[in-house]
Design a protein around this motif. Structure first.
Motif, PDB file in Angstrom:
ATOM      1  N   PHE A 114       0.819  -1.206   0.000  1.00 31.58           N
ATOM      2  CA  PHE A 114       0.000   0.000   0.000  1.00 31.58           C
ATOM      3  C   PHE A 114       0.854   1.257   0.000  1.00 31.58           C
ATOM      4  CE2 PHE A 114      -3.452  -2.821   1.358  1.00 31.58           C
ATOM      5  CZ  PHE A 114      -4.511  -2.303   0.638  1.00 31.58           C
ATOM      6  N   LEU A 115       2.083   1.134   0.477  1.00 29.53           N
ATOM      7  CA  LEU A 115       2.996   2.279   0.526  1.00 29.53           C
ATOM      8  C   LEU A 115       4.001   2.246  -0.618  1.00 29.53           C
ATOM      9  CD1 LEU A 115       3.557   2.317   4.400  1.00 29.53           C
ATOM     10  CD2 LEU A 115       2.147   3.884   3.043  1.00 29.53           C
ATOM     11  N   ASP A 116       3.626   1.540  -1.690  1.00 24.87           N
ATOM     12  CA  ASP A 116       4.402   1.522  -2.945  1.00 24.87           C
ATOM     13  C   ASP A 116       5.824   1.014  -2.757  1.00 24.87           C
ATOM     14  OD1 ASP A 116       2.254   2.554  -4.432  1.00 24.87           O
ATOM     15  OD2 ASP A 116       2.743   4.591  -3.789  1.00 24.87           O
ATOM     16  N   THR A 117       5.989   0.044  -1.881  1.00 23.93           N
ATOM     17  CA  THR A 117       7.290  -0.571  -1.667  1.00 23.93           C
ATOM     18  C   THR A 117       7.124  -2.084  -1.766  1.00 23.93           C
ATOM     19  OG1 THR A 117       7.889   1.215  -0.153  1.00 23.93           O
ATOM     20  CG2 THR A 117       9.274  -0.749  -0.121  1.00 23.93           C
ATOM     21  N   PRO A 118       7.894  -2.758  -2.620  1.00 22.28           N
ATOM     22  CA  PRO A 118       7.749  -4.209  -2.748  1.00 22.28           C
ATOM     23  C   PRO A 118       8.232  -4.933  -1.489  1.00 22.28           C
ATOM     24  CG  PRO A 118       9.640  -3.451  -4.000  1.00 22.28           C
ATOM     25  CD  PRO A 118       8.942  -2.219  -3.508  1.00 22.28           C
ATOM     26  N   GLY A 119       7.797  -6.177  -1.344  1.00 27.59           N
ATOM     27  CA  GLY A 119       8.163  -6.919  -0.146  1.00 27.59           C
ATOM     28  C   GLY A 119       8.409  -8.391  -0.416  1.00 27.59           C
ATOM     29  N   ILE A 120       9.186  -8.997   0.470  1.00 29.18           N
ATOM     30  CA  ILE A 120       9.418 -10.439   0.461  1.00 29.18           C
ATOM     31  C   ILE A 120       9.153 -10.948   1.870  1.00 29.18           C
ATOM     32  CG2 ILE A 120      11.064 -12.318   0.109  1.00 29.18           C
ATOM     33  CD1 ILE A 120      12.560 -10.583  -1.867  1.00 29.18           C
ATOM     34  N   ALA A 121       8.138 -11.799   2.016  1.00 28.58           N
ATOM     35  CA  ALA A 121       7.819 -12.415   3.302  1.00 28.58           C
ATOM     36  C   ALA A 121       8.454 -13.800   3.326  1.00 28.58           C
ATOM     37  CB  ALA A 121       6.309 -12.509   3.486  1.00 28.58           C
ATOM     38  N   VAL A 122       9.268 -14.071   4.347  1.00 25.50           N
ATOM     39  CA  VAL A 122      10.036 -15.313   4.415  1.00 25.50           C
ATOM     40  C   VAL A 122       9.618 -16.100   5.649  1.00 25.50           C
ATOM     41  CG1 VAL A 122      12.335 -16.333   4.412  1.00 25.50           C
ATOM     42  CG2 VAL A 122      11.973 -14.088   3.355  1.00 25.50           C
ATOM     43  N   SER A 123       9.190 -17.340   5.429  1.00 22.24           N
ATOM     44  CA  SER A 123       8.791 -18.215   6.533  1.00 22.24           C
ATOM     45  C   SER A 123       9.585 -19.515   6.453  1.00 22.24           C
ATOM     46  CB  SER A 123       7.293 -18.523   6.468  1.00 22.24           C
ATOM     47  OG  SER A 123       6.539 -17.334   6.571  1.00 22.24           O
ATOM     48  N   ALA A 124       9.936 -20.045   7.629  1.00 21.48           N
ATOM     49  CA  ALA A 124      10.751 -21.247   7.710  1.00 21.48           C
ATOM     50  C   ALA A 124       9.916 -22.418   8.215  1.00 21.48           C
ATOM     51  CB  ALA A 124      11.943 -21.011   8.639  1.00 21.48           C
ATOM     52  N   TYR A 125      10.126 -23.570   7.621  1.00 22.10           N
ATOM     53  CA  TYR A 125       9.457 -24.774   8.100  1.00 22.10           C
ATOM     54  C   TYR A 125      10.455 -25.926   8.101  1.00 22.10           C
ATOM     55  CZ  TYR A 125       9.136 -26.709   3.325  1.00 22.10           C
ATOM     56  OH  TYR A 125       9.438 -27.210   2.078  1.00 22.10           O
ATOM     57  N   HIS A 126      10.119 -26.989   8.825  1.00 19.23           N
ATOM     58  CA  HIS A 126      10.943 -28.187   8.895  1.00 19.23           C
ATOM     59  C   HIS A 126      10.177 -29.304   8.199  1.00 19.23           C
ATOM     60  CE1 HIS A 126      13.185 -31.590  10.575  1.00 19.23           C
ATOM     61  NE2 HIS A 126      14.125 -30.741  10.934  1.00 19.23           N
ATOM     62  N   ASN A 127      10.817 -29.969   7.249  1.00 20.17           N
ATOM     63  CA  ASN A 127      10.100 -30.945   6.436  1.00 20.17           C
ATOM     64  C   ASN A 127       9.525 -32.105   7.258  1.00 20.17           C
ATOM     65  OD1 ASN A 127      10.661 -33.421   3.988  1.00 20.17           O
ATOM     66  ND2 ASN A 127       9.198 -31.745   3.786  1.00 20.17           N
ATOM     67  N   ARG A 128      10.172 -32.431   8.373  1.00 21.47           N
ATOM     68  CA  ARG A 128       9.670 -33.518   9.214  1.00 21.47           C
ATOM     69  C   ARG A 128       8.916 -32.986  10.425  1.00 21.47           C
ATOM     70  NH1 ARG A 128      14.078 -35.239  10.740  1.00 21.47           N
ATOM     71  NH2 ARG A 128      14.057 -34.424  12.860  1.00 21.47           N
ATOM     72  N   ASP A 129       9.507 -32.018  11.141  1.00 20.61           N
ATOM     73  CA  ASP A 129       8.872 -31.465  12.346  1.00 20.61           C
ATOM     74  C   ASP A 129       7.795 -30.439  12.012  1.00 20.61           C
ATOM     75  OD1 ASP A 129      10.738 -32.977  13.676  1.00 20.61           O
ATOM     76  OD2 ASP A 129      12.096 -31.300  14.044  1.00 20.61           O
ATOM     77  N   PHE A 130       7.879 -29.881  10.811  1.00 16.25           N
ATOM     78  CA  PHE A 130       6.965 -28.868  10.297  1.00 16.25           C
ATOM     79  C   PHE A 130       7.166 -27.521  10.972  1.00 16.25           C
ATOM     80  CE2 PHE A 130       2.700 -27.006   9.317  1.00 16.25           C
ATOM     81  CZ  PHE A 130       2.884 -26.976   7.954  1.00 16.25           C
ATOM     82  N   PHE A 131       6.660 -27.337  12.208  1.00 18.54           N
ATOM     83  CA  PHE A 131       6.873 -26.078  12.908  1.00 18.54           C
ATOM     84  C   PHE A 131       8.260 -26.062  13.529  1.00 18.54           C
ATOM     85  CE2 PHE A 131       2.209 -26.198  12.913  1.00 18.54           C
ATOM     86  CZ  PHE A 131       1.931 -24.919  12.471  1.00 18.54           C
ATOM     87  N   VAL A 132       8.952 -24.940  13.405  1.00 21.21           N
ATOM     88  CA  VAL A 132      10.255 -24.797  14.044  1.00 21.21           C
ATOM     89  C   VAL A 132      10.025 -24.289  15.466  1.00 21.21           C
ATOM     90  CG1 VAL A 132      11.683 -24.590  11.992  1.00 21.21           C
ATOM     91  CG2 VAL A 132      10.458 -22.600  12.787  1.00 21.21           C
ATOM     92  N   HIS A 133       9.627 -25.222  16.319  1.00 22.89           N
ATOM     93  CA  HIS A 133       9.232 -24.884  17.680  1.00 22.89           C
ATOM     94  C   HIS A 133       9.825 -25.886  18.655  1.00 22.89           C
ATOM     95  CE1 HIS A 133       6.641 -23.341  20.873  1.00 22.89           C
ATOM     96  NE2 HIS A 133       6.404 -24.605  21.200  1.00 22.89           N
ATOM     97  N   PRO A 134      10.581 -25.399  19.634  1.00 20.33           N
ATOM     98  CA  PRO A 134      10.949 -23.995  19.865  1.00 20.33           C
ATOM     99  C   PRO A 134      12.025 -23.531  18.891  1.00 20.33           C
ATOM    100  CG  PRO A 134      11.974 -25.398  21.504  1.00 20.33           C
ATOM    101  CD  PRO A 134      11.081 -26.293  20.699  1.00 20.33           C
ATOM    102  N   PRO A 135      11.951 -22.289  18.436  1.00 15.52           N
ATOM    103  CA  PRO A 135      12.833 -21.819  17.364  1.00 15.52           C
ATOM    104  C   PRO A 135      14.316 -21.856  17.712  1.00 15.52           C
ATOM    105  CG  PRO A 135      11.581 -20.000  18.321  1.00 15.52           C
ATOM    106  CD  PRO A 135      10.982 -21.256  18.852  1.00 15.52           C
ATOM    107  N   ALA A 136      14.665 -21.726  18.989  1.00 15.52           N
ATOM    108  CA  ALA A 136      16.085 -21.701  19.368  1.00 15.52           C
ATOM    109  C   ALA A 136      16.792 -23.009  19.018  1.00 15.52           C
ATOM    110  CB  ALA A 136      16.217 -21.421  20.861  1.00 15.52           C
ATOM    111  N   GLU A 137      16.042 -24.070  18.768  1.00 19.21           N
ATOM    112  CA  GLU A 137      16.637 -25.362  18.469  1.00 19.21           C
ATOM    113  C   GLU A 137      16.872 -25.576  16.975  1.00 19.21           C
ATOM    114  OE1 GLU A 137      14.386 -28.489  20.258  1.00 19.21           O
ATOM    115  OE2 GLU A 137      14.545 -27.648  22.295  1.00 19.21           O
TER     116      GLU A 137
END
Length: 292
Positions: A114-137
């Motif tokens: 909306f503010l005329d600036t392009p964006g890249i949204a980056v999300s991480a997943y684990h193929n086996r665990d799926f959620f990276v939770h807790p992320p510190a690991e």
């Protein structure tokens, strides 16, 4: 050629390891300024607040607000011109159009659009665990390196002449994962429970008699942090090739080019409704003038 200036934010908070991985990776090819929430703002979508406060941070600023607040402040409140907004790395995937619509990670890039600036949204997943939770690991190095490549290549290739944002889901555990161009898949349902008796299951404020629980069914058949994408043919068939969720099943990097502001589309039926409405209004006006 001078380095592009990147505004870096997230929805997991300024101390999140996913943000640190992106900052470390992007400071090579780009000038990076961080404006990120002071604390976790997951799932807030493009929610904005009207009053906020900031704290200095070695990489920029921590803002007492949402990811969209951070983008609005960065673009409108700093004496800087940004070529790109990068949001992430989120501690978990943002795939499927409902999840994408409510994601704070993606919401930051929608605000940027909306503010005329392009964006890249980056999300991480684990193929086996799926959620990276807790992320510190988990190690967010792979998604961060994918983001670096996309920043460099997309800006030089003119991708954002026609695209407002890229929604990216990258695995943390598949080092040679191919990249697929995808589209968000619709897979969403709702479960409503009346007369909730288990007070611990209600998240709508102070428990009351007659509470109603409205639960999203975002990942069908999933409880807690388990992987909703078991590696079987039935699950693969549920998500067609070319969708973001199918790419996650395959352990691939999913890149969905999207528009950020709402975009009008052709709809002949709506034109016909409008014409009929206008004809009716004209007829009623003539009848009024004639005293009918």
């Amino acid at each position: 050629m001078s380095k592009p200036h990147v505004l870096l934010t997230n929805d997991d908070g300024i101390d999140a390891p996913g943000l640190a991985a992106l900052y470390e990776e992007l400071t090579g090819p780009a000038e990076v300024t961080v404006v990120a929430p002071m604390d976790n703002q997951s799932g807030v979508g493009r929610t904005r607040t009207h009053r906020t406060a900031r704290e200095d941070h070695p990489w920029g600023y921590a803002l007492d607000g949402t990811p969209a607040d951070c983008v609005a402040y960065g673009i409108g409140g700093l004496d800087a011109e940004f070529d790109l907004v990068v949001s992430g790395c989120n501690h978990g995937p943002n795939a499927g159009n409902y999840v994408v619509g409510r994601s704070g990670t993606v919401g930051a890039c929608i605000e940027a659009g909306f503010l005329d600036t392009p964006g890249i949204a980056v999300s991480a997943y684990h193929n086996r665990d799926f959620f990276v939770h807790p992320p510190a690991e988990y190690d967010f190095g792979r998604p961060a390196r994918v983001a670096r490549e996309l920043v460099v290549r997309s800006l030089s290739a003119g991708i954002f002449d026609t695209v407002d944002m890229l929604n990216v889901n990258a695995p943390v555990d598949v080092p040679e994962s191919p990249m697929r161009v995808t589209e968000p898949h619709h897979d969403y349902d709702i479960h409503v429970e009346h007369e909730v008796t288990d007070r611990d299951e209600v998240d709508i404020g102070k428990p009351r008699d007659g509470d109603i629980a409205i639960r999203d069914v975002v990942w069908p058949g999933t409880v807690g942090w388990e992987n909703p994408f078991p590696t079987d043919d039935e699950t693969r068939d549920r998500y067609p090739e070319g969708t973001d969720r199918r790419a996650l099943i395959e352990g691939e990097v999913s890149v969905s080019p999207l528009t950020a502001p709402a975009t009008a589309v052709d709809a002949t039926g709506v034109e016909e409704i409008a014409a009929g409405f206008n004809d009716g209004e004209a007829a009623r006006e003539r009848a009024t003038e004639d005293g009918i």
